[in-house]
Each structure stands twice: as C-alpha cells, then as structure tokens.
Design an enzyme around this catalytic site. Structure first.
Site, PDB file in Angstrom:
ATOM      1  N   ASN A  49       2.399  -5.173  -0.898  1.00 38.86           N
ATOM      2  CA  ASN A  49       2.693  -5.443   0.505  1.00 38.86           C
ATOM      3  C   ASN A  49       2.300  -6.871   0.868  1.00 38.86           C
ATOM      4  O   ASN A  49       1.145  -7.280   0.663  1.00 38.86           O
ATOM      5  CB  ASN A  49       1.898  -4.477   1.393  1.00 38.86           C
ATOM      6  CG  ASN A  49       2.156  -4.733   2.871  1.00 38.86           C
ATOM      7  OD1 ASN A  49       3.228  -4.443   3.375  1.00 38.86           O
ATOM      8  ND2 ASN A  49       1.174  -5.315   3.553  1.00 38.86           N
ATOM      9  N   GLU A  50       3.249  -7.611   1.399  1.00 42.87           N
ATOM     10  CA  GLU A  50       3.008  -8.946   1.941  1.00 42.87           C
ATOM     11  C   GLU A  50       2.151  -9.828   1.027  1.00 42.87           C
ATOM     12  O   GLU A  50       1.047 -10.244   1.395  1.00 42.87           O
ATOM     13  CB  GLU A  50       2.353  -8.860   3.327  1.00 42.87           C
ATOM     14  CG  GLU A  50       3.263  -8.232   4.363  1.00 42.87           C
ATOM     15  CD  GLU A  50       2.739  -8.350   5.787  1.00 42.87           C
ATOM     16  OE1 GLU A  50       1.557  -8.706   5.977  1.00 42.87           O
ATOM     17  OE2 GLU A  50       3.511  -8.082   6.720  1.00 42.87           O
ATOM     18  N   GLN A  82      -5.977   1.589   6.097  1.00 52.69           N
ATOM     19  CA  GLN A  82      -6.004   1.562   7.560  1.00 52.69           C
ATOM     20  C   GLN A  82      -6.048   2.949   8.187  1.00 52.69           C
ATOM     21  O   GLN A  82      -6.350   3.079   9.372  1.00 52.69           O
ATOM     22  CB  GLN A  82      -4.779   0.797   8.079  1.00 52.69           C
ATOM     23  CG  GLN A  82      -4.837  -0.692   7.747  1.00 52.69           C
ATOM     24  CD  GLN A  82      -3.570  -1.419   8.146  1.00 52.69           C
ATOM     25  OE1 GLN A  82      -2.639  -1.505   7.361  1.00 52.69           O
ATOM     26  NE2 GLN A  82      -3.520  -1.950   9.347  1.00 52.69           N
TER      27      GLN A  82
END
Ligand code: BGC
Length: 410
Positions: free
Chosen positions: A154-155, A18
């Site tokens: 992550n997640e 990101q």
C-alpha cells in the site's frame, strides 16, 4: 453517461494495524509505545481482529460487494523465519467470511507496518529486504487461492515519504505530523527497494495464485502553478509517477486520492487554512479523483485502475456524502472518456486509528472505542444505494446535502 461495467467493485477499505488492535509485533506498535512517543496509541484499535464478521455484515447489508482489508506481516512472521500458522488461518477465515457475505475480498499484504525485527535491522534498507518480503508473500499466498484482487504494497510512495519524516523526528529535527499534506520528497533508496519488492512479489503471486495483482499509489493530484512547470514535473515524477510506471503491465493500479495540491517553486504547497478543510488539514477537493485517475491511466500506460481509497476526514457525515457524490461524478466522467476503472473502494469502512491520531474520522461506520459498538452513518446506506443502482442517479435526481460554506471547489 455510459454505465459502469458489470462486476464493478463497490466497497470500503481498511488496513490491519488501523483496525485490528494489539498488533504487538509490529514496528508501529514499538514506536507508539516508546517512552515519550509523540503519538496516540493504537491499543485495541477498533477490535476488528475479533469483530470482522460484524464489520463485513454491515457493509454487505448496506449493499456493497467488496471489502478491502489487510493481512499483517508482523503477526504472520512475528520472528524472522518463524511463521504463524494460526495467524494465517485467521486471515483465511476472514477471506471466507467476506466471500460468504457476497463481498469480494481485496487483500493488502503490506499496509505501512512491518515486523519490529525487520524494522530494527534497517527495514527497507536491509540488504535482504526484498528477499524477506518475498518469502512472507510466498507463505501468505497459501490462503489466496480464491481471492480475485491482491495488493502487494500500500502506497509505497507514502512509505518512502513517511520514512523521511520519521527519521527527521528521531534525529530531533522537525516536528511535522505524519499527514498526507506535509510531504518531503520520497527517500530514493527506499523507493527503489519497494519497487524491487513489488516486482518480485508480482512474480511470486502470479506463480502461486490466480489473483489480479497490483499495488496502490497515493496520488496528490498535483497541479502546476504559473512559472513552476519544471518543479511540478520533477515533483510528479519522484512522488508518484515512478511508482505508477513501475506498475505498468500489472493487473491493476490502485488509485488512492483525497485531495489536490498545487506545486510552487519549493515543491508541494501546504494547504492554506479554509473552513472546508478536512480534519487532516487538507483542502476539500473531490475533483482530485478525476485528476488522479487520468494521471494513473496515462503514466500506467493503460493498466486497469481500481480506486482502492477515496474519502474524507470529517465529523460531518453530510459533508462525507457530498464529497463522495462529487468524487463519483468525476470517476464517471473519467470512465466515459474511456479509462478502464474496475471499482470504487471508500476509505474507510470504519472510523479507525489514523497513524498516531484518533481524531480524524474517515469512516462510514462510527465505533465507540470503549464498547466497540458499531453505528453505521447515513453515508454507508447512501453508498450502498449507489452500489445497488450500479452508479449515481442522473445529476439532479437526488438531493445531496450541501456544505455549510457552499464549498469552494468543484
Ligand atoms: C492510507 C491510509 C490512511 C488514509 C487517510 C492513506 O494514505 O493508505 O492508511 O488512513 O490515507 O489518511
């Protein structure tokens, strides 16, 4: 209210894809750049691959003591079995740079993106998925010797949910956006593979590092609606609790909370339109953090918690401060109840690429995407002050900007 423990982490978070830019060997890059892809491209992102010293400097100068960032598997292993020493050295320099600025690095090994070659051969459904990931983790562990906090994946629950959305889209079905409030049930096989990959990586990291190891779970702070308690229980179990339970006995569970969502007869109920809704369409619910912490504490059976993401997509920085202040009050209440919370990492350090879109801005720092100039928002100085004090000032001491609409939720 009892003080938060000394050594509490006060920080901000980002992920590699990101923020870095030009993550060309990853599956997301391939998707974004496929002809006719319904996504905006990440492109140069916010060029943190080169500008991380400046990003870290801004966070440290504001008063924060931790920075969560990702290292990118697709750069470290751009072709199967071919590991890049130069990429690993880059991330080692990031770790050193954070430590030199007094920021404790919280390093994520996998944040949604995988190497394109891994995805092309079935991704998490490949028979060798767990082995491939573990091999990458083992290679990456060489640079983690003085890192105190490592997040394996992550997640995982969001990965297993988004895979369903993307599959439907490829099959020409639904046109849902990839957002946290449209939630098909997580794919079971992918969930199982991710849990196995996590367990294996915890073993690898415990053998090779001294880090505290855990993973992070997206929590929607589900609430039942009358008469739908059974659906609620099923949804909570398959969307979140099995991932929290899989982390029992880890050094920490990363709690990631943005909003709260009721569960109706068909499952999670989409957020109705409201003037306070965020730029990703979710309800303004800073109280979600308290619900998420209590649930993770209970299901994680007393595993320590780290708030590894909490924040709001808004163009109004006063709203960000009001949200964060309210969320931190809920965190302090949970702490006062005896829940072991080790830190608070705000999502996000910077306005960044929000998985297919640029409009939702979560950052404490704005970025001009032409010049890459960083402009800290007032919320960064505000959070830095909270960090320096070691918590919020007593209620009523500091005026907090109020929402135009007054806000409808606690
Ligand atoms: C993810 C981030 C994302 C954020 C806001 C979390 O699900 O870990 O990558 O940007 O939520 O949507």
């Amino acid at each position: 209210m009892s003080a938060l423990p000394s050594g509490f982490l006060w920080g901000a978070a980002t992920s590699a894809h990101q923020t870095e830019g030009n993550n060309v060997a990853s599956d997301w890059w391939a998707m974004e750049n496929a002809p006719g892809a319904p996504f905006q491209r990440s492109g140069d992102a916010v060029d943190s691959y080169h500008r991380y010293p400046e990003d870290m400097g801004l966070l440290a100068d504001a008063g924060l003591n931790a920075y969560r960032f990702g290292i990118e598997w697709a750069r470290i292993e751009p072709a199967p079995g071919h590991f890049s020493r130069a990429a690993l050295d880059h991330y080692r320099r990031m770790i050193t740079a954070a430590r030199q600025r007094g920021l404790s690095p919280v390093v994520t090994l996998h944040h949604f993106t995988v190497p394109a070659w891994f995805a092309a051969d079935g991704g998490w459904l490949r028979p060798d998925a767990v082995e491939r990931f573990s091999r990458y983790v083992e290679y990456a562990s060489q640079i983690l010797d003085d890192v105190e906090w490592v997040c394996t994946i992550n997640e995982p629950n969001m990965i297993a949910i988004v895979s369903v959305v993307l599959r439907r889209r490829v099959q020409g079905g639904a046109s849902e956006a990839v957002t946290a409030h449209v939630l098909p049930e997580p794919d079971r096989e992918i969930s199982d593979a991710l849990i196995a990959a996590h367990r294996n990586s915890v073993d690898v990291l415990r053998r090779t590092t001294n880090a505290k190891v855990g993973w992070t779970v997206a929590q929607q702070a589900f609430t039942p609606t009358p008469g739908n308690e059974n659906v609620f229980a099923r949804v909570k179990e398959s969307y979140e609790d099995r991932f929290l339970a899989a982390a029992r006995g880890d050094d920490f569970i990363g709690v990631q909370s943005y909003t709260s969502q009721p569960v109706g007869p068909e499952g999670p109920v989409p957020h109705p339109p409201h003037p306070d809704n965020t730029l990703v369409g979710s309800a303004y619910r800073p109280d979600a953090l308290g619900i998420a912490l209590r649930n993770a504490w209970e299901v994680g059976a007393g595993t320590p918690l780290l708030v590894s993401e909490n924040g709001i997509a808004t163009a109004d920085d006063d709203q960000r401060i009001a949200y964060t202040q309210a969320a931190l009050r809920h965190l302090e209440e949970a702490h006062a109840e005896g829940i072991d919370i080790r830190g608070y990492l705000h999502w996000s350090a910077l306005d960044n690429y929000e998985w297919g879109r640029w409009e939702p801005t979560f950052g404490l720092i704005a970025v001009d995407r032409e010049t890459f100039r960083r402009t800290p928002k007032p919320s960064l100085a505000w959070l830095g002050d909270v960090a320096r004090r070691g918590g919020l000032p007593p209620a009523g001491d500091t005026p907090v900007p109020t929402l135009a609409t007054g806000g409808t939720h606690p």
